[in-house]
Design a protein around this motif. Structure first.
Motif, PDB file in Angstrom:
ATOM      1  N   PHE A  57      24.492  34.385  35.029  1.00 24.17           N
ATOM      2  CA  PHE A  57      23.889  33.055  34.911  1.00 24.17           C
ATOM      3  C   PHE A  57      23.244  32.609  36.234  1.00 24.17           C
ATOM      4  N   GLY A  58      23.282  33.478  37.241  1.00 26.69           N
ATOM      5  CA  GLY A  58      22.598  33.163  38.501  1.00 26.69           C
ATOM      6  C   GLY A  58      23.459  32.445  39.513  1.00 26.69           C
ATOM      7  N   LEU A  59      24.759  32.355  39.264  1.00 28.34           N
ATOM      8  CA  LEU A  59      25.648  31.744  40.259  1.00 28.34           C
ATOM      9  C   LEU A  59      26.027  32.791  41.299  1.00 28.34           C
ATOM     10  N   SER A  60      26.255  32.376  42.529  1.00 30.73           N
ATOM     11  CA  SER A  60      26.766  33.353  43.489  1.00 30.73           C
ATOM     12  C   SER A  60      28.293  33.227  43.515  1.00 30.73           C
ATOM     13  N   ILE A  61      28.921  34.401  43.652  1.00 31.29           N
ATOM     14  CA  ILE A  61      30.365  34.488  43.424  1.00 31.29           C
ATOM     15  C   ILE A  61      31.135  34.481  44.739  1.00 31.29           C
ATOM     16  N   HIS A  62      32.065  33.547  44.820  1.00 28.95           N
ATOM     17  CA  HIS A  62      33.003  33.459  45.943  1.00 28.95           C
ATOM     18  C   HIS A  62      34.396  33.417  45.332  1.00 28.95           C
ATOM     19  N   TYR A  63      35.399  33.876  46.080  1.00 32.10           N
ATOM     20  CA  TYR A  63      36.730  33.815  45.486  1.00 32.10           C
ATOM     21  C   TYR A  63      37.816  33.735  46.544  1.00 32.10           C
ATOM     22  N   HIS A  64      38.952  33.187  46.093  1.00 33.16           N
ATOM     23  CA  HIS A  64      40.165  33.178  46.905  1.00 33.16           C
ATOM     24  C   HIS A  64      41.236  33.884  46.082  1.00 33.16           C
ATOM     25  N   ASN A  65      41.949  34.773  46.720  1.00 37.08           N
ATOM     26  CA  ASN A  65      42.965  35.571  46.039  1.00 37.08           C
ATOM     27  C   ASN A  65      43.987  35.953  47.096  1.00 37.08           C
ATOM     28  N   ARG A  66      45.178  36.423  46.639  1.00 39.79           N
ATOM     29  CA  ARG A  66      46.144  36.844  47.646  1.00 39.79           C
ATOM     30  C   ARG A  66      45.562  37.945  48.510  1.00 39.79           C
ATOM     31  N   LYS A  67      44.802  38.873  47.864  1.00 36.38           N
ATOM     32  CA  LYS A  67      44.132  39.895  48.674  1.00 36.38           C
ATOM     33  C   LYS A  67      42.751  40.170  48.093  1.00 36.38           C
ATOM     34  N   PRO A  68      41.848  40.730  48.913  1.00 33.79           N
ATOM     35  CA  PRO A  68      40.502  40.978  48.407  1.00 33.79           C
ATOM     36  C   PRO A  68      40.503  42.018  47.291  1.00 33.79           C
ATOM     37  N   VAL A  69      39.522  41.947  46.396  1.00 35.22           N
ATOM     38  CA  VAL A  69      39.377  42.987  45.367  1.00 35.22           C
ATOM     39  C   VAL A  69      38.833  44.250  46.038  1.00 35.22           C
ATOM     40  N   SER A  70      38.824  45.358  45.293  1.00 40.91           N
ATOM     41  CA  SER A  70      38.366  46.611  45.899  1.00 40.91           C
ATOM     42  C   SER A  70      36.892  46.482  46.307  1.00 40.91           C
ATOM     43  N   PRO A  71      36.489  47.254  47.322  1.00 40.58           N
ATOM     44  CA  PRO A  71      35.097  47.157  47.776  1.00 40.58           C
ATOM     45  C   PRO A  71      34.096  47.405  46.640  1.00 40.58           C
ATOM     46  N   ARG A  72      34.448  48.302  45.697  1.00 44.66           N
ATOM     47  CA  ARG A  72      33.510  48.593  44.603  1.00 44.66           C
ATOM     48  C   ARG A  72      33.318  47.354  43.723  1.00 44.66           C
ATOM     49  N   ILE A  73      34.421  46.700  43.393  1.00 44.10           N
ATOM     50  CA  ILE A  73      34.321  45.492  42.547  1.00 44.10           C
ATOM     51  C   ILE A  73      33.579  44.385  43.306  1.00 44.10           C
ATOM     52  N   ALA A  74      33.924  44.243  44.583  1.00 45.49           N
ATOM     53  CA  ALA A  74      33.271  43.186  45.384  1.00 45.49           C
ATOM     54  C   ALA A  74      31.760  43.420  45.419  1.00 45.49           C
ATOM     55  N   GLU A  75      31.372  44.696  45.521  1.00 45.97           N
ATOM     56  CA  GLU A  75      29.940  45.013  45.593  1.00 45.97           C
ATOM     57  C   GLU A  75      29.273  44.760  44.237  1.00 45.97           C
ATOM     58  N   ASP A  76      29.923  45.213  43.154  1.00 41.63           N
ATOM     59  CA  ASP A  76      29.368  44.985  41.804  1.00 41.63           C
ATOM     60  C   ASP A  76      29.129  43.505  41.543  1.00 41.63           C
ATOM     61  N   LEU A  77      30.067  42.687  41.994  1.00 40.84           N
ATOM     62  CA  LEU A  77      29.990  41.254  41.695  1.00 40.84           C
ATOM     63  C   LEU A  77      29.267  40.479  42.797  1.00 40.84           C
ATOM     64  N   ASP A  78      28.925  41.175  43.851  1.00 43.90           N
ATOM     65  CA  ASP A  78      28.306  40.506  44.996  1.00 43.90           C
ATOM     66  C   ASP A  78      29.201  39.355  45.464  1.00 43.90           C
ATOM     67  N   ALA A  79      30.493  39.634  45.529  1.00 42.52           N
ATOM     68  CA  ALA A  79      31.463  38.553  45.708  1.00 42.52           C
ATOM     69  C   ALA A  79      31.890  38.407  47.162  1.00 42.52           C
ATOM     70  N   THR A  80      32.012  37.165  47.594  1.00 41.45           N
ATOM     71  CA  THR A  80      32.462  36.850  48.956  1.00 41.45           C
ATOM     72  C   THR A  80      33.915  36.388  48.920  1.00 41.45           C
ATOM     73  N   TYR A  81      34.755  37.029  49.730  1.00 42.69           N
ATOM     74  CA  TYR A  81      36.193  36.690  49.767  1.00 42.69           C
ATOM     75  C   TYR A  81      36.458  35.619  50.813  1.00 42.69           C
ATOM     76  N   TRP A  82      37.248  34.621  50.423  1.00 37.85           N
ATOM     77  CA  TRP A  82      37.703  33.599  51.364  1.00 37.85           C
ATOM     78  C   TRP A  82      39.212  33.663  51.437  1.00 37.85           C
ATOM     79  N   GLU A  83      39.709  34.077  52.582  1.00 37.84           N
ATOM     80  CA  GLU A  83      41.160  34.092  52.752  1.00 37.84           C
ATOM     81  C   GLU A  83      41.684  32.655  52.755  1.00 37.84           C
ATOM     82  N   SER A  84      40.866  31.766  53.339  1.00 33.63           N
ATOM     83  CA  SER A  84      41.277  30.360  53.410  1.00 33.63           C
ATOM     84  C   SER A  84      40.763  29.606  52.183  1.00 33.63           C
ATOM     85  N   LEU A  85      41.704  29.111  51.376  1.00 28.59           N
ATOM     86  CA  LEU A  85      41.315  28.322  50.203  1.00 28.59           C
ATOM     87  C   LEU A  85      40.601  27.044  50.639  1.00 28.59           C
ATOM     88  N   ASP A  86      41.072  26.437  51.729  1.00 26.58           N
ATOM     89  CA  ASP A  86      40.435  25.198  52.215  1.00 26.58           C
ATOM     90  C   ASP A  86      38.956  25.427  52.524  1.00 26.58           C
TER      91      ASP A  86
END
Ligand code: 8YV
Length: 327
Positions: free
Chosen positions: A171-200
């Motif tokens: 839908f054209g949204l850019s993906i950011h996420y907070h999780n206990r740990k980052p997803v695998s590099p392959r998944i992160a790349e597929d989703l173009d996802a940015t990991y935030w360790e800090s929820l704040d």
């Protein structure tokens, strides 16, 4: 032939599931679908070899302390197991299973539906039409907000979080996420996802927030009053996970004061009760815990329950055993 296990099912399940259960087990069904009181649950635990509860049954340590000697398995009809005190069950030698995986896509669809409905005022518009209030198009009437090009912050990047990310990316949204740990590099790349360790940090930067983590002691009020205040005023909050993850009165107050733009909620802190303030607000879309409510999901969930019971009773490890450390 060995005696069939006594399986007590607390709520009405789809017909094909109940029929199969009756073929395989000494199944005690609940055709009225009336939720059991805690006394009725205690009785059920006293006579069952296997209990099949749902999210509406609270199986806490008090109830578990009254379980009969035959109870060996609680095969939850549902992925979330926050209704069950799994650690106490395990200590008492009772195995707990759930139904992960089969409701992922439907719950992710409902998350997108809520994001779209909240951003584009879908329910408000439908209500105008159905109440006879549509008097013609206007260039400045019923304006919502575009979702394409915005930032989506997903809290909890498990199966459902990732399924939301796949849809939202399309839908054209850019993906950011907070999780206990980052997803695998392959998944992160597929989703173009940015990991935030800090929820704040994540909360302060997103246009849309989607809650997709389970409710555990660690996620209770993860979106506390303090954290909700970090959101931008145009932000939208969507929750298809568990109400307890958000401080519901704090959210309602902020929505009422216009400190955040809107919310799409499928789950509530004290279900089926909903904070009365929320009910009166125009900028919310409220659903009655419908995330997995498709015929397909509910039949697949039932099949998972049956497989878990059958494998367990045949002396094998059930495929969906819940281990407290996983929570
Ligand atoms: C189910 C859910 O409807 O599986 C879950 O965790 O939240 C719902 O989709 C419910 O739990 C059934 O017990």
């Amino acid at each position: 032939m060995a005696q069939k296990p006594k399986v007590v099912v607390t709520r009405k399940l789809p017909d094909p599931v109940e029929t199969r259960m009756c073929e395989l087990f000494d199944a005690e069904l609940n055709s009225s679908d009336r939720p059991m009181s805690s006394d009725e649950l205690v009785d059920a635990l006293g006579r069952a070899d296997v209990l099949v509860p749902t999210v509406t049954d609270r199986i806490d340590s008090r109830i578990l302390s009254r379980a009969g000697p035959n109870l060996r398995l609680i095969a939850n009809f549902g992925a979330g197991v926050d209704n069950i005190d799994v650690a106490t069950a395990n200590t008492r030698g009772i195995t707990v299973t759930n139904t992960p995986g089969v409701l992922t896509e439907d719950t992710a669809d409902m998350t997108m539906a809520l994001i779209l409905a909240a951003a584009r005022r879908v329910v408000e518009g439908a209500q105008v039409v159905q109440s006879g209030g549509f008097s013609g198009w206007s260039p400045t009437w019923m304006l919502g907000r575009r979702i394409a090009g915005k930032r989506l912050g997903i809290i909890g990047m498990g199966r459902i979080g990732q399924a939301v990310a796949r849809r939202a990316k399309a839908f054209g949204l850019s993906i950011h996420y907070h999780n206990r740990k980052p997803v695998s590099p392959r998944i992160a790349e597929d989703l173009d996802a940015t990991y935030w360790e800090s929820l704040d940090q994540l909360l302060a930067r997103m246009d849309v927030i989607s809650v997709n983590c389970p409710h555990t002691p660690a996620t209770f009020h993860l979106l506390s009053a303090r954290r909700l205040k970090l959101l931008q005023p145009h932000a939208i909050v969507v929750n298809t996970a568990r109400g307890e993850v958000i401080d519901e009165p704090a959210l309602a107050n902020m929505l009422a004061r216009g400190e955040i733009a809107g919310a799409g909620l499928d789950v509530y802190e004290n279900e089926p009760a909903i904070n009365p303030k929320l009910l009166k607000l125009p900028n919310v879309v409220l659903l009655p815990h419908m995330g997995s409510a498709t015929v397909e999901s509910r039949i697949d969930m039932g099949e998972k329950v049956i497989i878990n019971i059958k494998t367990f009773m045949d002396g094998h490890k059930p495929p969906d055993r819940v281990i407290p450390a996983m929570l």
